[in-house]
Design an enzyme around this catalytic site. Sequence first.
Site: not given
Length: 253
Positions: A142, A156
């Site tokens: 990501s 995350y």
Amino acid sequence: MTTRNKILITGASSGLGEGMARSFAALGRDLALCARRTDRLRALREELLAAHPGINVSVRSLDVNDHQEVFEVFHAFRGDLGGLDRVIVNAGLGKGQPIGAGRFDVNLQTAQTNFTAALAQCEAAMETFRAQRAGHLVVVSSMSAMRGMPRNLTTYAASKAGISALAEGIRAEMTATRTPIAVTTLHPGFIATDLSAGAAKTPLMTSAEKGVRAMVKAIEREGADAKVPTWPWVPVGFLMRHLPLRLVTQVSS
């Protein structure tokens, strides 16, 4: 460049995994698709075979947090397709809470799914590729991995930074030993999927169709690292790496 005809995708029942499955099916590739929601996988298999009757699609249930099952399912897929040319480590979670807010359970689940389970998938994939002395490992990270992120993104982002480093380490070994196994790390930006449904709207959000198209294009190129879509995430990635942290965190607000 070698065409990778036998492709395994984890987390294939929805979102980016489902989108990539459709794109690779349209390219005539054989697919091994796994996720927890087997009803959606079976429906996807029927759809793909109807649209592309010349391909082979195998589906299996998999909870990536069951690490022994990861190895068993990957091995079974290898038998189903007669080998694996590419494995896309895609399954993940987007949940999280601020550190110290009393929701360690949520953050632990995200860390375990996004890093430890990804490690199991990389191990299982590389066992096959080492035995074949060929293959392509793709790890879906990501843009959040570029820097530490605040609030709900902290765990995350850390888990995604972890798998980016994991993929780079595997790539470093393959390069140093001149082993013909490619390793690609994808860093998607904001892409509209089920995972991002509850996220705040942002002008940087890309449609699922455009996002998947960019991801598949990057995977087919087999480069070491790709920020997708290229615009705006290549320049945004540069800024995230070099701007003061107080400015970087505004991107996630």
